[in-house]
Design a protein around this motif. Structure first.
Motif, PDB file in Angstrom:
ATOM      1  N   GLU A 185     -48.154  60.802  -1.061  1.00 43.87           N
ATOM      2  CA  GLU A 185     -47.422  61.418  -2.185  1.00 43.87           C
ATOM      3  C   GLU A 185     -48.362  61.862  -3.304  1.00 43.87           C
ATOM      4  N   LEU A 186     -49.581  61.335  -3.321  1.00 40.18           N
ATOM      5  CA  LEU A 186     -50.560  61.787  -4.329  1.00 40.18           C
ATOM      6  C   LEU A 186     -51.233  63.057  -3.788  1.00 40.18           C
ATOM      7  N   THR A 187     -50.505  64.153  -3.892  1.00 40.55           N
ATOM      8  CA  THR A 187     -50.954  65.373  -3.217  1.00 40.55           C
ATOM      9  C   THR A 187     -52.193  65.975  -3.861  1.00 40.55           C
ATOM     10  N   GLU A 188     -52.503  65.553  -5.101  1.00 36.52           N
ATOM     11  CA  GLU A 188     -53.680  66.129  -5.767  1.00 36.52           C
ATOM     12  C   GLU A 188     -54.900  65.224  -5.689  1.00 36.52           C
ATOM     13  N   PHE A 189     -54.768  64.151  -4.947  1.00 40.44           N
ATOM     14  CA  PHE A 189     -55.865  63.191  -4.816  1.00 40.44           C
ATOM     15  C   PHE A 189     -56.860  63.702  -3.772  1.00 40.44           C
ATOM     16  N   LYS A 190     -57.715  64.650  -4.191  1.00 39.39           N
ATOM     17  CA  LYS A 190     -58.536  65.389  -3.234  1.00 39.39           C
ATOM     18  C   LYS A 190     -60.007  65.460  -3.595  1.00 39.39           C
ATOM     19  N   ILE A 191     -60.323  65.192  -4.871  1.00 33.00           N
ATOM     20  CA  ILE A 191     -61.710  65.397  -5.309  1.00 33.00           C
ATOM     21  C   ILE A 191     -62.542  64.150  -5.059  1.00 33.00           C
ATOM     22  N   LEU A 192     -63.687  64.346  -4.420  1.00 36.08           N
ATOM     23  CA  LEU A 192     -64.636  63.261  -4.205  1.00 36.08           C
ATOM     24  C   LEU A 192     -65.911  63.683  -4.934  1.00 36.08           C
ATOM     25  N   SER A 193     -66.116  63.123  -6.145  1.00 39.44           N
ATOM     26  CA  SER A 193     -67.235  63.537  -6.999  1.00 39.44           C
ATOM     27  C   SER A 193     -68.425  62.608  -6.767  1.00 39.44           C
ATOM     28  N   LEU A 194     -69.339  63.061  -5.939  1.00 39.43           N
ATOM     29  CA  LEU A 194     -70.522  62.273  -5.569  1.00 39.43           C
ATOM     30  C   LEU A 194     -71.732  63.181  -5.590  1.00 39.43           C
ATOM     31  N   GLY A 195     -72.829  62.691  -6.134  1.00 38.00           N
ATOM     32  CA  GLY A 195     -74.084  63.425  -6.041  1.00 38.00           C
ATOM     33  C   GLY A 195     -74.577  63.938  -7.377  1.00 38.00           C
ATOM     34  N   MET A 196     -75.872  63.678  -7.674  1.00 41.03           N
ATOM     35  CA  MET A 196     -76.539  64.157  -8.874  1.00 41.03           C
ATOM     36  C   MET A 196     -77.802  64.889  -8.423  1.00 41.03           C
ATOM     37  N   SER A 197     -78.679  65.232  -9.381  1.00 46.95           N
ATOM     38  CA  SER A 197     -79.861  66.037  -9.022  1.00 46.95           C
ATOM     39  C   SER A 197     -80.647  65.438  -7.854  1.00 46.95           C
ATOM     40  N   ALA A 198     -80.859  64.118  -7.920  1.00 48.31           N
ATOM     41  CA  ALA A 198     -81.765  63.494  -6.952  1.00 48.31           C
ATOM     42  C   ALA A 198     -81.126  63.248  -5.592  1.00 48.31           C
ATOM     43  N   ASP A 199     -79.793  63.160  -5.557  1.00 46.10           N
ATOM     44  CA  ASP A 199     -79.182  62.711  -4.293  1.00 46.10           C
ATOM     45  C   ASP A 199     -78.062  63.607  -3.791  1.00 46.10           C
ATOM     46  N   PHE A 200     -77.888  64.794  -4.370  1.00 46.28           N
ATOM     47  CA  PHE A 200     -76.716  65.586  -3.966  1.00 46.28           C
ATOM     48  C   PHE A 200     -76.732  66.044  -2.496  1.00 46.28           C
ATOM     49  N   PRO A 201     -77.923  66.311  -1.898  1.00 47.70           N
ATOM     50  CA  PRO A 201     -77.844  66.700  -0.478  1.00 47.70           C
ATOM     51  C   PRO A 201     -77.246  65.586   0.407  1.00 47.70           C
ATOM     52  N   ILE A 202     -77.568  64.338   0.089  1.00 51.44           N
ATOM     53  CA  ILE A 202     -76.989  63.224   0.855  1.00 51.44           C
ATOM     54  C   ILE A 202     -75.489  63.137   0.581  1.00 51.44           C
ATOM     55  N   ALA A 203     -75.131  63.318  -0.692  1.00 53.32           N
ATOM     56  CA  ALA A 203     -73.712  63.258  -1.062  1.00 53.32           C
ATOM     57  C   ALA A 203     -72.899  64.297  -0.287  1.00 53.32           C
TER      58      ALA A 203
END
Ligand SMILES: *Cc1c(COP(=O)(O)O)cnc(C)c1O
Length: 222
Positions: A185-203
């Protein structure tokens, strides 16, 4: 330089991943330069700084702000009117205060819940069972009718050990999958915010849909 940095990062991101430019400690001129190069979403971590910059940059059409820092409940009015997403909700106390503010303002506030996965005790965020409890309340008794739950944010352990970083990101990703199954029912629960300058490719490899990048765009913070 900023335009080139943006270009380079965007070329490494799959199209479904949103780039958030973390502009904290950098002047409004630098933000304006990134905006002129096409970047639209910026994030700040301190209420006063966000408030001052949004004033200075009101003429930048389409510019959106996210908040990514620790937010004290007495600073809500400096932040909530100006942001499209609060990525860093890290306590029920804060969530309750945002609900109260939003109800009074007749608005809905979009949030991510910050999940604690790093090995450092000092990092903020909820543990898995606290997130579960919160969302059970939210979906059960409608406790948070002025809050839009849009997903999870996480920060990996500050380490050069790529396997540790991968394990941290994977843990958030797995919990996101579990929550999406549990709360359709949480239809907008979609964003997974992971990754900064040093680790975004892994994220990104771990399924991130939103990366928060500062120094790789704007240079080191003074
Ligand atoms: C500062 C900050 C970032 C960006 O860090 P960089 O290493 O400069 O890319 C991302 N997320 C949060 C929560 C931050 O505070």
């Amino acid at each position: 330089m900023i335009a080139e940095n943006l270009q380079k990062i965007l070329s490494q991101l799959p199209p479904q991943v949103t780039l958030v430019a973390v502009s904290k400690f950098h002047p409004s001129d630098a933000i304006r330069e990134a905006w002129a190069a096409g970047q639209r979403i910026f994030a700040e971590s301190r209420p006063q700084e966000l408030f001052a910059k949004q004033e200075e940059l009101k003429d930048c059409a389409g510019l959106e702000w996210h908040f990514i820092g620790h937010l004290q409940t007495n600073k809500l009015k400096m932040v909530l009117p100006y942001v499209s997403l609060v990525q860093s909700v890290d306590s029920q106390h804060l969530l309750d205060a945002i609900e109260k503010w939003a109800a009074a303002a007749g608005q809905k506030v979009s949030v991510l819940l910050e999940m604690h996965v790093a090995l450092e005790e000092s990092k903020q965020g909820f543990y898995e069972e606290e997130i579960l409890e919160l969302l059970l309340r939210a979906t059960g008794d409608g406790a948070y009718s002025h809050i839009r739950f849009c997903g999870l944010m996480g920060m990996a352990t500050n380490t050069d050990d790529a396997e540790q970083v991968r394990a941290d990101f994977t843990r958030v990703r797995s919990y996101m999958d579990y929550l999406q199954d549990l709360f359709p029912e949480l239809t907008e629960f979609k964003i997974l915010s992971l990754g900064m300058s040093a680790d975004f490719p892994i994220a990104v490899e771990c399924g991130s849909t939103m990366v928060r990048i500062g120094s790789a765009i704007f240079g080191e913070r003074g």
